[in-house]
Design a protein around this motif. Structure first.
Motif, PDB file in Angstrom:
ATOM      1  N   VAL A  38       1.005  -1.167  -0.122  1.00 17.39           N
ATOM      2  CA  VAL A  38       0.007   0.120   0.031  1.00 17.39           C
ATOM      3  C   VAL A  38       1.016   1.244  -0.073  1.00 17.39           C
ATOM      4  N   PHE A  39       0.968   1.957  -1.055  1.00 17.15           N
ATOM      5  CA  PHE A  39       1.658   3.057  -1.281  1.00 17.15           C
ATOM      6  C   PHE A  39       0.842   4.489  -1.347  1.00 17.15           C
ATOM      7  N   TYR A  40       1.238   5.459  -0.517  1.00 21.93           N
ATOM      8  CA  TYR A  40       0.541   6.642  -0.630  1.00 21.93           C
ATOM      9  C   TYR A  40       1.381   7.724  -1.547  1.00 21.93           C
ATOM     10  N   TRP A  41       2.401   7.395  -1.790  1.00 21.80           N
ATOM     11  CA  TRP A  41       3.206   8.313  -2.752  1.00 21.80           C
ATOM     12  C   TRP A  41       4.111   7.582  -3.534  1.00 21.80           C
ATOM     13  N   ARG A  42       4.450   8.037  -4.541  1.00 17.93           N
ATOM     14  CA  ARG A  42       5.390   7.006  -5.589  1.00 17.93           C
ATOM     15  C   ARG A  42       6.653   7.187  -5.065  1.00 17.93           C
ATOM     16  N   ASP A  43       7.278   6.134  -4.662  1.00 16.48           N
ATOM     17  CA  ASP A  43       8.476   5.885  -4.081  1.00 16.48           C
ATOM     18  C   ASP A  43       9.376   5.034  -4.924  1.00 16.48           C
ATOM     19  N   PHE A  44      10.018   5.552  -5.920  1.00 13.58           N
ATOM     20  CA  PHE A  44      10.756   4.895  -6.829  1.00 13.58           C
ATOM     21  C   PHE A  44      11.900   3.936  -6.424  1.00 13.58           C
ATOM     22  N   ALA A  45      12.470   4.316  -5.313  1.00 12.28           N
ATOM     23  CA  ALA A  45      13.712   3.590  -4.918  1.00 12.28           C
ATOM     24  C   ALA A  45      13.023   2.456  -4.330  1.00 12.28           C
ATOM     25  N   THR A  46      12.102   2.496  -3.312  1.00 12.87           N
ATOM     26  CA  THR A  46      11.329   1.185  -2.648  1.00 12.87           C
ATOM     27  C   THR A  46      11.024   0.268  -3.761  1.00 12.87           C
ATOM     28  N   MET A  47      10.209   0.984  -4.771  1.00 14.53           N
ATOM     29  CA  MET A  47       9.746  -0.165  -5.866  1.00 14.53           C
ATOM     30  C   MET A  47      10.700  -0.736  -6.357  1.00 14.53           C
ATOM     31  N   ALA A  48      11.933  -0.090  -6.661  1.00 16.05           N
ATOM     32  CA  ALA A  48      12.835  -0.857  -7.357  1.00 16.05           C
ATOM     33  C   ALA A  48      13.599  -1.948  -6.631  1.00 16.05           C
ATOM     34  N   LYS A  49      13.689  -1.592  -5.369  1.00 16.24           N
ATOM     35  CA  LYS A  49      14.490  -2.434  -4.317  1.00 16.24           C
ATOM     36  C   LYS A  49      13.446  -3.861  -4.429  1.00 16.24           C
ATOM     37  N   GLU A  50      12.012  -3.497  -4.102  1.00 14.12           N
ATOM     38  CA  GLU A  50      11.092  -4.582  -3.959  1.00 14.12           C
ATOM     39  C   GLU A  50      11.128  -5.482  -5.131  1.00 14.12           C
ATOM     40  N   ALA A  51      11.506  -4.740  -6.034  1.00 14.94           N
ATOM     41  CA  ALA A  51      11.413  -5.737  -7.795  1.00 14.94           C
ATOM     42  C   ALA A  51      12.438  -6.389  -7.864  1.00 14.94           C
ATOM     43  N   GLY A  52      13.532  -6.113  -6.971  1.00 14.46           N
ATOM     44  CA  GLY A  52      14.823  -6.719  -7.297  1.00 14.46           C
ATOM     45  C   GLY A  52      15.715  -5.930  -8.385  1.00 14.46           C
ATOM     46  N   LEU A  53      15.367  -4.680  -8.594  1.00 20.63           N
ATOM     47  CA  LEU A  53      15.947  -3.877  -9.456  1.00 20.63           C
ATOM     48  C   LEU A  53      17.026  -2.767  -9.109  1.00 20.63           C
ATOM     49  N   ALA A  54      17.094  -2.649  -7.893  1.00 15.96           N
ATOM     50  CA  ALA A  54      18.066  -1.753  -7.262  1.00 15.96           C
ATOM     51  C   ALA A  54      19.463  -2.034  -7.681  1.00 15.96           C
ATOM     52  N   GLY A  55      20.246  -0.992  -8.327  1.00 16.36           N
ATOM     53  CA  GLY A  55      21.295  -0.886  -8.863  1.00 16.36           C
ATOM     54  C   GLY A  55      21.561  -1.655 -10.233  1.00 16.36           C
ATOM     55  N   ASP A  56      20.501  -2.159 -10.793  1.00 14.02           N
ATOM     56  CA  ASP A  56      20.242  -2.582 -12.033  1.00 14.02           C
ATOM     57  C   ASP A  56      20.898  -1.462 -13.171  1.00 14.02           C
TER      58      ASP A  56
END
Length: 241
Positions: free
Chosen positions: A154-172
Protein backbone atom coordinates in the motif's frame (compact mmCIF):
# COMPACT_ATOMS: atom_id res chain seq x y z
CA UNK A 1 11.64 55.34 14.47
CA UNK A 2 8.33 55.00 12.60
CA UNK A 3 10.15 56.02 9.41
CA UNK A 4 12.88 53.41 9.97
CA UNK A 5 10.37 50.58 10.59
CA UNK A 6 8.31 51.71 7.60
CA UNK A 7 11.35 51.60 5.31
CA UNK A 8 12.25 48.13 6.57
CA UNK A 9 8.66 46.95 6.07
CA UNK A 10 8.54 48.40 2.56
CA UNK A 11 11.83 46.71 1.65
CA UNK A 12 10.53 43.35 2.85
CA UNK A 13 7.12 43.65 1.15
CA UNK A 14 8.54 44.86 -2.16
CA UNK A 15 11.16 42.09 -2.11
CA UNK A 16 8.42 39.51 -1.59
CA UNK A 17 6.45 41.02 -4.47
CA UNK A 18 9.50 40.94 -6.74
CA UNK A 19 10.15 37.31 -5.76
CA UNK A 20 6.59 36.36 -6.73
CA UNK A 21 7.02 38.11 -10.08
CA UNK A 22 10.13 36.00 -10.72
CA UNK A 23 8.23 32.87 -9.63
CA UNK A 24 5.42 33.82 -12.01
CA UNK A 25 7.84 33.94 -14.93
CA UNK A 26 9.32 30.59 -13.89
CA UNK A 27 5.88 28.96 -13.53
CA UNK A 28 4.66 30.27 -16.89
CA UNK A 29 7.81 28.94 -18.57
CA UNK A 30 7.33 25.56 -16.85
CA UNK A 31 3.69 25.35 -17.95
CA UNK A 32 4.64 26.26 -21.52
CA UNK A 33 7.36 23.59 -21.51
CA UNK A 34 4.98 20.90 -20.23
CA UNK A 35 2.25 21.88 -22.70
CA UNK A 36 4.76 21.67 -25.55
CA UNK A 37 6.00 18.27 -24.39
CA UNK A 38 2.54 16.76 -24.02
CA UNK A 39 1.63 17.94 -27.52
CA UNK A 40 4.87 16.66 -29.07
CA UNK A 41 5.33 13.43 -31.01
CA UNK A 42 6.30 10.36 -28.96
CA UNK A 43 10.00 9.57 -28.84
CA UNK A 44 11.80 6.26 -28.36
CA UNK A 45 12.99 5.07 -24.98
CA UNK A 46 16.59 5.51 -26.14
CA UNK A 47 15.92 9.15 -27.05
CA UNK A 48 14.14 9.70 -23.73
CA UNK A 49 17.11 8.31 -21.81
CA UNK A 50 19.50 10.51 -23.78
CA UNK A 51 17.38 13.56 -22.98
CA UNK A 52 17.25 12.57 -19.29
CA UNK A 53 21.04 12.28 -19.15
CA UNK A 54 21.34 15.65 -20.86
CA UNK A 55 18.97 17.78 -18.77
CA UNK A 56 17.75 15.50 -15.95
CA UNK A 57 14.07 16.14 -16.60
CA UNK A 58 11.65 14.92 -19.26
CA UNK A 59 8.42 15.13 -17.28
CA UNK A 60 5.30 14.62 -19.44
CA UNK A 61 7.30 13.73 -22.56
CA UNK A 62 5.42 11.09 -24.64
CA UNK A 63 7.52 7.91 -24.95
CA UNK A 64 6.98 4.83 -27.14
CA UNK A 65 7.50 1.57 -25.27
CA UNK A 66 7.51 -2.09 -26.23
CA UNK A 67 8.16 -4.99 -23.89
CA UNK A 68 6.66 -7.55 -21.54
CA UNK A 69 5.10 -6.84 -18.15
CA UNK A 70 6.51 -8.60 -15.10
CA UNK A 71 3.27 -9.11 -13.16
CA UNK A 72 5.09 -10.87 -10.32
CA UNK A 73 6.09 -7.44 -9.03
CA UNK A 74 3.05 -5.20 -8.97
CA UNK A 75 2.76 -2.11 -6.76
CA UNK A 76 -0.40 -0.28 -5.70
CA UNK A 77 -0.46 3.47 -5.12
CA UNK A 78 -3.55 4.88 -3.44
CA UNK A 79 -5.29 7.24 -5.85
CA UNK A 80 -8.55 8.62 -7.20
CA UNK A 81 -9.78 8.83 -10.78
CA UNK A 82 -12.97 10.40 -12.06
CA UNK A 83 -14.38 10.50 -8.54
CA UNK A 84 -13.58 6.87 -7.74
CA UNK A 85 -11.22 5.80 -4.96
CA UNK A 86 -8.76 3.05 -5.72
CA UNK A 87 -5.24 2.32 -6.86
CA UNK A 88 -2.79 3.10 -9.60
CA UNK A 89 -1.08 -0.13 -10.65
CA UNK A 90 2.69 0.07 -11.19
CA UNK A 91 4.31 -2.87 -13.01
CA UNK A 92 7.85 -3.38 -14.33
CA UNK A 93 8.06 -3.58 -18.12
CA UNK A 94 11.04 -5.50 -19.51
CA UNK A 95 12.08 -4.28 -22.95
CA UNK A 96 13.82 -6.27 -25.65
CA UNK A 97 17.08 -4.36 -25.25
CA UNK A 98 17.50 -5.09 -21.55
CA UNK A 99 15.88 -2.06 -19.97
CA UNK A 100 13.24 -2.21 -17.25
CA UNK A 101 10.67 0.57 -16.86
CA UNK A 102 8.39 1.05 -13.87
CA UNK A 103 5.07 1.66 -15.63
CA UNK A 104 1.90 3.12 -14.14
CA UNK A 105 -0.58 0.99 -16.06
CA UNK A 106 -3.55 2.98 -14.77
CA UNK A 107 -6.36 3.00 -12.25
CA UNK A 108 -8.35 0.15 -10.70
CA UNK A 109 -11.21 0.49 -8.16
CA UNK A 110 -10.52 -0.15 -4.51
CA UNK A 111 -12.02 -3.65 -4.60
CA UNK A 112 -9.80 -4.70 -7.54
CA UNK A 113 -6.47 -4.30 -5.79
CA UNK A 114 -5.93 -8.04 -5.97
CA UNK A 115 -4.67 -8.94 -9.44
CA UNK A 116 -6.80 -12.10 -9.45
CA UNK A 117 -9.94 -9.94 -9.44
CA UNK A 118 -8.90 -8.52 -12.83
CA UNK A 119 -7.05 -11.48 -14.30
CA UNK A 120 -8.19 -10.64 -17.83
CA UNK A 121 -6.20 -7.41 -17.68
CA UNK A 122 -2.91 -9.08 -16.75
CA UNK A 123 -1.54 -8.95 -20.27
CA UNK A 124 0.90 -11.71 -21.18
CA UNK A 125 3.41 -11.41 -23.97
CA UNK A 126 4.75 -8.37 -25.83
CA UNK A 127 2.88 -5.06 -25.65
CA UNK A 128 3.38 -1.70 -27.35
CA UNK A 129 1.98 1.62 -26.17
CA UNK A 130 2.70 5.32 -25.65
CA UNK A 131 3.12 6.70 -22.15
CA UNK A 132 4.12 9.94 -20.47
CA UNK A 133 7.43 10.13 -18.63
CA UNK A 134 7.15 11.22 -14.99
CA UNK A 135 10.01 12.31 -12.77
CA UNK A 136 10.22 10.32 -9.49
CA UNK A 137 9.79 12.11 -6.18
CA UNK A 138 12.94 12.47 -4.13
CA UNK A 139 11.05 12.06 -0.85
CA UNK A 140 7.58 12.00 0.70
CA UNK A 141 5.71 15.11 -0.53
CA UNK A 142 4.85 16.42 2.94
CA UNK A 143 4.33 15.49 6.57
CA UNK A 144 0.60 14.85 6.10
CA UNK A 145 1.09 12.03 3.58
CA UNK A 146 1.12 8.65 5.40
CA UNK A 147 4.19 6.46 5.26
CA UNK A 148 4.04 3.71 2.66
CA UNK A 149 3.09 0.26 3.92
CA UNK A 150 5.57 -1.70 1.84
CA UNK A 151 4.78 -5.04 3.46
CA UNK A 152 1.08 -4.60 2.68
CA UNK A 153 1.81 -3.25 -0.81
CA UNK A 154 0.00 0.00 0.00
CA UNK A 155 1.80 3.09 -1.28
CA UNK A 156 0.60 6.62 -0.57
CA UNK A 157 3.26 8.25 -2.72
CA UNK A 158 5.35 7.07 -5.68
CA UNK A 159 8.50 5.82 -3.98
CA UNK A 160 10.69 4.89 -6.94
CA UNK A 161 13.64 3.63 -4.90
CA UNK A 162 11.50 1.31 -2.76
CA UNK A 163 9.60 -0.08 -5.74
CA UNK A 164 12.89 -0.78 -7.53
CA UNK A 165 14.28 -2.50 -4.44
CA UNK A 166 11.19 -4.64 -3.91
CA UNK A 167 11.27 -5.67 -7.58
CA UNK A 168 14.92 -6.69 -7.28
CA UNK A 169 16.02 -3.86 -9.57
CA UNK A 170 18.08 -1.74 -7.17
CA UNK A 171 21.48 -1.14 -8.78
CA UNK A 172 20.39 -2.67 -12.09
CA UNK A 173 22.10 -0.64 -14.86
CA UNK A 174 19.15 -1.36 -17.13
CA UNK A 175 16.63 0.30 -14.80
CA UNK A 176 15.14 3.39 -16.41
CA UNK A 177 15.39 6.24 -13.83
CA UNK A 178 11.87 7.59 -14.36
CA UNK A 179 8.29 6.33 -14.37
CA UNK A 180 6.15 6.08 -17.50
CA UNK A 181 2.35 6.42 -17.23
CA UNK A 182 0.23 4.65 -19.86
CA UNK A 183 -1.63 7.13 -22.00
CA UNK A 184 -4.01 4.65 -23.57
CA UNK A 185 -4.04 0.89 -23.94
CA UNK A 186 -6.61 -1.72 -24.84
CA UNK A 187 -6.99 -4.01 -21.82
CA UNK A 188 -9.31 -6.98 -21.55
CA UNK A 189 -11.84 -6.44 -18.79
CA UNK A 190 -11.11 -2.72 -18.79
CA UNK A 191 -8.72 -2.73 -15.80
CA UNK A 192 -6.32 -1.10 -15.24
CA UNK A 193 -7.71 2.01 -16.94
CA UNK A 194 -4.94 4.11 -18.48
CA UNK A 195 -4.85 7.84 -19.05
CA UNK A 196 -4.65 8.79 -15.38
CA UNK A 197 -2.08 11.57 -15.84
CA UNK A 198 -3.39 14.90 -14.57
CA UNK A 199 -1.40 18.10 -14.98
CA UNK A 200 -2.11 20.25 -11.95
CA UNK A 201 0.17 23.26 -11.76
CA UNK A 202 -1.48 26.02 -9.71
CA UNK A 203 -0.29 29.46 -10.73
CA UNK A 204 -1.28 32.05 -8.13
CA UNK A 205 1.98 34.00 -8.18
CA UNK A 206 0.41 37.06 -9.81
CA UNK A 207 -2.18 37.24 -7.02
CA UNK A 208 0.54 36.89 -4.40
CA UNK A 209 2.62 39.62 -6.06
CA UNK A 210 -0.36 41.99 -6.16
CA UNK A 211 -1.02 41.22 -2.48
CA UNK A 212 2.55 42.03 -1.39
CA UNK A 213 2.69 45.19 -3.51
CA UNK A 214 -0.73 46.20 -2.21
CA UNK A 215 0.44 45.78 1.38
CA UNK A 216 3.52 47.88 0.58
CA UNK A 217 1.32 50.62 -0.89
CA UNK A 218 -1.00 50.48 2.14
CA UNK A 219 1.96 50.75 4.52
CA UNK A 220 3.29 53.73 2.59
CA UNK A 221 -0.15 55.35 2.72
CA UNK A 222 -0.48 54.79 6.47
CA UNK A 223 2.94 56.29 7.12
CA UNK A 224 2.20 59.25 4.84
CA UNK A 225 -1.00 59.96 6.77
CA UNK A 226 0.89 59.64 10.06
CA UNK A 227 3.69 61.93 8.88
CA UNK A 228 1.23 64.51 7.57
CA UNK A 229 -0.61 64.57 10.88
CA UNK A 230 2.70 65.13 12.69
CA UNK A 231 3.65 67.96 10.34
CA UNK A 232 0.34 69.68 10.99
CA UNK A 233 1.02 69.84 14.72
CA UNK A 234 2.37 73.09 16.18
CA UNK A 235 5.76 73.01 17.96
CA UNK A 236 4.05 72.80 21.33
CA UNK A 237 2.22 69.71 20.17
CA UNK A 238 -1.19 71.35 20.10
CA UNK A 239 -3.46 71.01 17.10
CA UNK A 240 -3.88 74.25 15.11
CA UNK A 241 -7.19 76.09 15.71
Amino acid sequence: MPAVFTLIGLAVLISLGNWQVRRLAWKEDLIATIDARIASEPISLEAALAEWKKIGDIAYQPVRLTGTFDHSHEFHVNSTDKGDVGWNVYTPLVTGDGHTVLVNRGFVPYEKKDAESRAAGQIEGPVAFVGLARTPLAEKPNYFVPDNDVAGNVFYWRDFATMAKEAGLAGDPGLVPFFVEVREMEVSGGWPRGGVTRVRLPNSHLQYAVTWYGLALTLAGVFAAFAWSRLKRRPDGAEPS
